[in-house]
Write a protein that holds these residues in place. Structure first.
Motif, PDB file in Angstrom:
ATOM      1  N   ALA A  36       0.848  -1.185   0.000  1.00 44.99           N
ATOM      2  CA  ALA A  36       0.000   0.000   0.000  1.00 44.99           C
ATOM      3  C   ALA A  36       0.883   1.234   0.000  1.00 44.99           C
ATOM      4  O   ALA A  36       1.741   1.388   0.879  1.00 44.99           O
ATOM      5  CB  ALA A  36      -0.912  -0.013   1.215  1.00 44.99           C
ATOM      6  N   ALA A  37       0.650   2.102  -0.981  1.00 43.49           N
ATOM      7  CA  ALA A  37       1.480   3.289  -1.147  1.00 43.49           C
ATOM      8  C   ALA A  37       0.685   4.538  -0.834  1.00 43.49           C
ATOM      9  O   ALA A  37      -0.501   4.635  -1.155  1.00 43.49           O
ATOM     10  CB  ALA A  37       2.019   3.357  -2.568  1.00 43.49           C
ATOM     11  N   SER A  38       1.339   5.503  -0.227  1.00 38.51           N
ATOM     12  CA  SER A  38       0.721   6.808   0.024  1.00 38.51           C
ATOM     13  C   SER A  38       1.777   7.875  -0.185  1.00 38.51           C
ATOM     14  O   SER A  38       2.974   7.612  -0.104  1.00 38.51           O
ATOM     15  CB  SER A  38       0.143   6.877   1.431  1.00 38.51           C
ATOM     16  N   GLY A  39       1.307   9.083  -0.448  1.00 36.45           N
ATOM     17  CA  GLY A  39       2.251  10.161  -0.704  1.00 36.45           C
ATOM     18  C   GLY A  39       2.401  10.424  -2.186  1.00 36.45           C
ATOM     19  O   GLY A  39       1.531  10.109  -2.990  1.00 36.45           O
ATOM     20  N   ARG A  40       3.528  10.968  -2.577  1.00 35.96           N
ATOM     21  CA  ARG A  40       3.757  11.438  -3.938  1.00 35.96           C
ATOM     22  C   ARG A  40       4.155  10.309  -4.877  1.00 35.96           C
ATOM     23  O   ARG A  40       5.200  10.361  -5.523  1.00 35.96           O
ATOM     24  CB  ARG A  40       4.819  12.526  -3.940  1.00 35.96           C
ATOM     25  N   THR A  41       3.310   9.291  -4.972  1.00 35.10           N
ATOM     26  CA  THR A  41       3.644   8.148  -5.828  1.00 35.10           C
ATOM     27  C   THR A  41       3.665   8.531  -7.306  1.00 35.10           C
ATOM     28  O   THR A  41       4.369   7.925  -8.101  1.00 35.10           O
ATOM     29  CB  THR A  41       2.639   7.016  -5.631  1.00 35.10           C
ATOM     30  N   PHE A  42       2.902   9.575  -7.674  1.00 39.42           N
ATOM     31  CA  PHE A  42       2.793   9.929  -9.092  1.00 39.42           C
ATOM     32  C   PHE A  42       4.110  10.430  -9.642  1.00 39.42           C
ATOM     33  O   PHE A  42       4.332  10.467 -10.843  1.00 39.42           O
ATOM     34  CB  PHE A  42       1.706  10.993  -9.285  1.00 39.42           C
ATOM     35  N   SER A  43       5.031  10.839  -8.767  1.00 39.38           N
ATOM     36  CA  SER A  43       6.325  11.332  -9.231  1.00 39.38           C
ATOM     37  C   SER A  43       7.327  10.206  -9.427  1.00 39.38           C
ATOM     38  O   SER A  43       8.444  10.455  -9.883  1.00 39.38           O
ATOM     39  CB  SER A  43       6.883  12.358  -8.247  1.00 39.38           C
ATOM     40  N   SER A  44       6.943   8.994  -9.092  1.00 39.10           N
ATOM     41  CA  SER A  44       7.841   7.854  -9.233  1.00 39.10           C
ATOM     42  C   SER A  44       7.628   7.183 -10.578  1.00 39.10           C
ATOM     43  O   SER A  44       6.559   7.264 -11.158  1.00 39.10           O
ATOM     44  CB  SER A  44       7.599   6.843  -8.110  1.00 39.10           C
ATOM     45  N   TYR A  45       8.638   6.489 -11.039  1.00 33.18           N
ATOM     46  CA  TYR A  45       8.553   5.798 -12.321  1.00 33.18           C
ATOM     47  C   TYR A  45       7.850   4.459 -12.196  1.00 33.18           C
ATOM     48  O   TYR A  45       7.011   4.097 -13.007  1.00 33.18           O
ATOM     49  CB  TYR A  45       9.952   5.603 -12.885  1.00 33.18           C
ATOM     50  N   ALA A  46       8.167   3.729 -11.128  1.00 35.83           N
ATOM     51  CA  ALA A  46       7.645   2.377 -11.003  1.00 35.83           C
ATOM     52  C   ALA A  46       7.625   1.945  -9.546  1.00 35.83           C
ATOM     53  O   ALA A  46       8.224   2.588  -8.682  1.00 35.83           O
ATOM     54  CB  ALA A  46       8.510   1.396 -11.801  1.00 35.83           C
ATOM     55  N   LEU A  47       6.920   0.866  -9.302  1.00 40.11           N
ATOM     56  CA  LEU A  47       6.999   0.201  -8.002  1.00 40.11           C
ATOM     57  C   LEU A  47       7.583  -1.171  -8.233  1.00 40.11           C
ATOM     58  O   LEU A  47       7.118  -1.920  -9.100  1.00 40.11           O
ATOM     59  CB  LEU A  47       5.631   0.102  -7.343  1.00 40.11           C
ATOM     60  N   GLY A  48       8.553  -1.500  -7.439  1.00 38.57           N
ATOM     61  CA  GLY A  48       9.220  -2.782  -7.595  1.00 38.57           C
ATOM     62  C   GLY A  48       9.147  -3.622  -6.338  1.00 38.57           C
ATOM     63  O   GLY A  48       8.987  -3.107  -5.237  1.00 38.57           O
ATOM     64  N   TRP A  49       9.252  -4.917  -6.536  1.00 35.35           N
ATOM     65  CA  TRP A  49       9.383  -5.873  -5.433  1.00 35.35           C
ATOM     66  C   TRP A  49      10.801  -6.428  -5.466  1.00 35.35           C
ATOM     67  O   TRP A  49      11.292  -6.830  -6.524  1.00 35.35           O
ATOM     68  CB  TRP A  49       8.380  -7.008  -5.562  1.00 35.35           C
ATOM     69  N   ALA A 109      10.189  -8.216  -9.290  1.00 37.99           N
ATOM     70  CA  ALA A 109       9.224  -7.776 -10.298  1.00 37.99           C
ATOM     71  C   ALA A 109       9.010  -6.278 -10.141  1.00 37.99           C
ATOM     72  O   ALA A 109       9.302  -5.709  -9.084  1.00 37.99           O
ATOM     73  CB  ALA A 109       7.896  -8.517 -10.154  1.00 37.99           C
ATOM     74  N   ALA A 110       8.491  -5.654 -11.201  1.00 35.03           N
ATOM     75  CA  ALA A 110       8.196  -4.228 -11.143  1.00 35.03           C
ATOM     76  C   ALA A 110       7.062  -3.910 -12.094  1.00 35.03           C
ATOM     77  O   ALA A 110       6.828  -4.632 -13.076  1.00 35.03           O
ATOM     78  CB  ALA A 110       9.428  -3.393 -11.489  1.00 35.03           C
ATOM     79  N   ILE A 111       6.364  -2.823 -11.783  1.00 36.06           N
ATOM     80  CA  ILE A 111       5.289  -2.345 -12.649  1.00 36.06           C
ATOM     81  C   ILE A 111       5.389  -0.832 -12.710  1.00 36.06           C
ATOM     82  O   ILE A 111       5.604  -0.176 -11.683  1.00 36.06           O
ATOM     83  CB  ILE A 111       3.908  -2.813 -12.136  1.00 36.06           C
ATOM     84  N   THR A 112       5.271  -0.271 -13.908  1.00 34.34           N
ATOM     85  CA  THR A 112       5.345   1.175 -14.036  1.00 34.34           C
ATOM     86  C   THR A 112       4.007   1.793 -13.679  1.00 34.34           C
ATOM     87  O   THR A 112       2.946   1.226 -13.928  1.00 34.34           O
ATOM     88  CB  THR A 112       5.733   1.579 -15.471  1.00 34.34           C
ATOM     89  N   TRP A 113       4.071   2.998 -13.089  1.00 36.36           N
ATOM     90  CA  TRP A 113       2.828   3.673 -12.717  1.00 36.36           C
ATOM     91  C   TRP A 113       2.068   4.091 -13.973  1.00 36.36           C
ATOM     92  O   TRP A 113       0.848   3.998 -14.006  1.00 36.36           O
ATOM     93  CB  TRP A 113       3.135   4.901 -11.864  1.00 36.36           C
ATOM     94  N   GLY A 126      16.999   2.124 -14.205  1.00 36.67           N
ATOM     95  CA  GLY A 126      17.064   0.667 -14.257  1.00 36.67           C
ATOM     96  C   GLY A 126      16.257   0.027 -13.150  1.00 36.67           C
ATOM     97  O   GLY A 126      16.450   0.339 -11.972  1.00 36.67           O
ATOM     98  N   LEU A 127      15.360  -0.868 -13.512  1.00 34.26           N
ATOM     99  CA  LEU A 127      14.455  -1.454 -12.530  1.00 34.26           C
ATOM    100  C   LEU A 127      15.113  -2.548 -11.709  1.00 34.26           C
ATOM    101  O   LEU A 127      14.674  -2.833 -10.607  1.00 34.26           O
ATOM    102  CB  LEU A 127      13.223  -2.027 -13.239  1.00 34.26           C
ATOM    103  N   ALA A 128      16.126  -3.185 -12.231  1.00 41.33           N
ATOM    104  CA  ALA A 128      16.712  -4.333 -11.536  1.00 41.33           C
ATOM    105  C   ALA A 128      17.695  -3.939 -10.451  1.00 41.33           C
ATOM    106  O   ALA A 128      18.077  -4.775  -9.635  1.00 41.33           O
ATOM    107  CB  ALA A 128      17.385  -5.254 -12.542  1.00 41.33           C
ATOM    108  N   ASN A 129      18.079  -2.680 -10.432  1.00 42.79           N
ATOM    109  CA  ASN A 129      19.081  -2.228  -9.468  1.00 42.79           C
ATOM    110  C   ASN A 129      18.394  -1.557  -8.293  1.00 42.79           C
ATOM    111  O   ASN A 129      17.785  -0.494  -8.435  1.00 42.79           O
ATOM    112  CB  ASN A 129      20.038  -1.251 -10.151  1.00 42.79           C
ATOM    113  N   PRO A 130      18.503  -2.138  -7.098  1.00 45.47           N
ATOM    114  CA  PRO A 130      17.809  -1.545  -5.950  1.00 45.47           C
ATOM    115  C   PRO A 130      18.289  -0.144  -5.601  1.00 45.47           C
ATOM    116  O   PRO A 130      17.554   0.621  -4.971  1.00 45.47           O
ATOM    117  CB  PRO A 130      18.085  -2.534  -4.808  1.00 45.47           C
ATOM    118  N   THR A 131      19.487   0.220  -6.013  1.00 46.08           N
ATOM    119  CA  THR A 131      19.974   1.569  -5.696  1.00 46.08           C
ATOM    120  C   THR A 131      19.234   2.646  -6.480  1.00 46.08           C
ATOM    121  O   THR A 131      19.356   3.832  -6.164  1.00 46.08           O
ATOM    122  CB  THR A 131      21.479   1.685  -5.974  1.00 46.08           C
TER     123      THR A 131
END
Length: 123
Positions: A23-36, A49-53, A103-108
């Motif tokens: 569950a996400a809250s805050g300025r999520t719209f400014s992010s590119y994607a959410l990743g696991w 895995a990742a999904i773009t907003w 890059g989605l695969a890099n946690p940094t």
């Protein structure tokens, strides 16, 4: 700032299923994607895995393709990770994070992280 809260972890036998929620809250719209990501004891954090907003494009690590599915509910600002055919090697703490530019695969490349939820798969 983005706040992330994971849930849904637990203990399951090999071959079983779990569904994680982030569950996400805050300025999520400014992010590119959410990743696991996941991290097992003594190992580095690895991309799952990742999904773009925007567009909802999905990406998976080879190790989970065909078994895990990432999805989102925009109305609830929640991203899910459906995990099927679980294996003992899937045992780890699973974290969700937002970011991904570069890059989605890099946690940094991810800026905000949840506290994590433990997934344990018994053989």
């Amino acid at each position: 700032q983005v706040q992330l809260v994971e849930s849904g972890g637990g203990l399951v036998q090999a071959g079983g299923s779990l569904r994680l929620s982030c569950a996400a809250s805050g300025r999520t719209f400014s992010s590119y994607a959410l990743g696991w990501f996941r991290q097992a004891p003594g190992k580095e954090r690895e991309f799952v895995a990742a999904i773009t907003w925007r567009g909802g494009f999905k990406y998976y690590a080879d190790s989970v393709k065909g078994r895990f599915t990432i999805s989102r509910d925009n109305a609830k600002n929640t991203v899910y990770l459906q995990m099927n055919s679980l294996k003992p090697e899937d045992t780890a703490v699973y974290h969700c994070a937002v970011g991904g530019k570069g890059g989605l695969a890099n946690p940094t490349n991810f800026d905000s992280w949840g506290q994590g939820t433990q997934v344990t798969v018994s053989s």
